[in-house]
Design a protein around this motif. Structure first.
Motif: not given
Length: 255
Positions: A2-3, A134, A136, A166, A169
């Protein structure tokens, strides 16, 4: 995975470079590449804005380069700072930078590298009073979040967003995610005043006077809005590889 987005908000007067973003809503920086270890962070930023603001950005970078008292987000002295302008045109810069910090609490990308380890993927952007990172992430961010928040300089504040997917990204890094409010207003003003009608009902100068904005600033905002629309059209409706697009200033002709 997830971001996670760490947003640091700066008070005016805390950072000379961020003050320029605070004072100029049209100025925007976004990483093209960014990498970090526990010892250093380096990458390439694309900085976009009006020509006069970018010239001031250049001047401030030079002053920062000579500042031996520069500190990171957590107040640790910067032990090494390098930058190089890779390309330059009236509306943008592409800038390589390398940062190392001394012993003690580290800035966000260095803390992220410590907790995530190999495989860290991140992106950064700056606009207004915000610097956004941002990341990950696969595991919990609790320890990383606590280390960043506990050591952040008093003049800065932290906002953390957790996203299930995400999107930022994974999106095309060359396409701006959205128009800024200023660019949207310029486009709306152009439409309302018949700028795109045939024959044209008003010039850029006339519209700028109507909305009380300097002509050069209005032209810049309108150009950026039109470029965004063209990129969106190309990405959605044509077999155009946006990743393959090059700025004219980036092309070196070899005889």
């Amino acid at each position: 995975m997830r971001e996670v987005i760490f947003t640091v908000e700066y008070e005016r007067g805390t950072d000379e470079l961020m003050d320029l973003f605070i004072d100029n809503p049209d100025l925007h920086a976004r990483s093209m590449e960014v990498h970090a270890t526990t010892e250093a962070v380096w990458g390439i930023d694309k900085v976009v804005g009006p020509a006069s603001v970018l010239n001031e950005y250049d001047d401030r970078l030079e002053r920062i380069d000579s500042d031996s008292n520069r500190t990171g987000m957590c107040g640790v002295p910067v032990t090494e700072w390098q930058y190089e302008t890779l390309s330059s045109n009236p509306e943008s810069r592409k800038i390589y930078s390398l940062l190392r910090e001394g012993d003690g609490p580290r800035s966000i990308p260095l803390v992220a590298a410590k907790h995530v380890g190999e495989g860290l993927i991140m992106r950064s952007e700056r606009r207004g009073d915000q610097s956004r990172w941002h990341l990950l992430i696969e595991d919990s961010i609790g320890a990383m979040h606590d280390e960043i928040r506990d050591n952040l300089r008093e003049e800065l504040s932290l906002i953390v967003e957790r996203l299930g997917e995400p999107p930022c990204l994974l999106e095309d890094s060359r396409v701006q995610t959205d128009l800024t409010p200023e660019q949207q207003s310029a486009l709306e003003a152009a439409l309302n005043h018949g700028y795109y009608e045939e024959p044209r009902q008003a010039t850029v100068t006339e519209i700028a006077d109507e909305v009380s904005i300097p002509s050069s600033t209005f032209q810049y905002r309108l150009n950026r809005a039109e470029a965004w629309l063209a990129e969106q059209f190309a990405a959605d409706s044509m077999t155009v590889d946006i990743d393959a697009a090059l700025d004219p200033a980036d092309i070196e002709f070899i005889q």
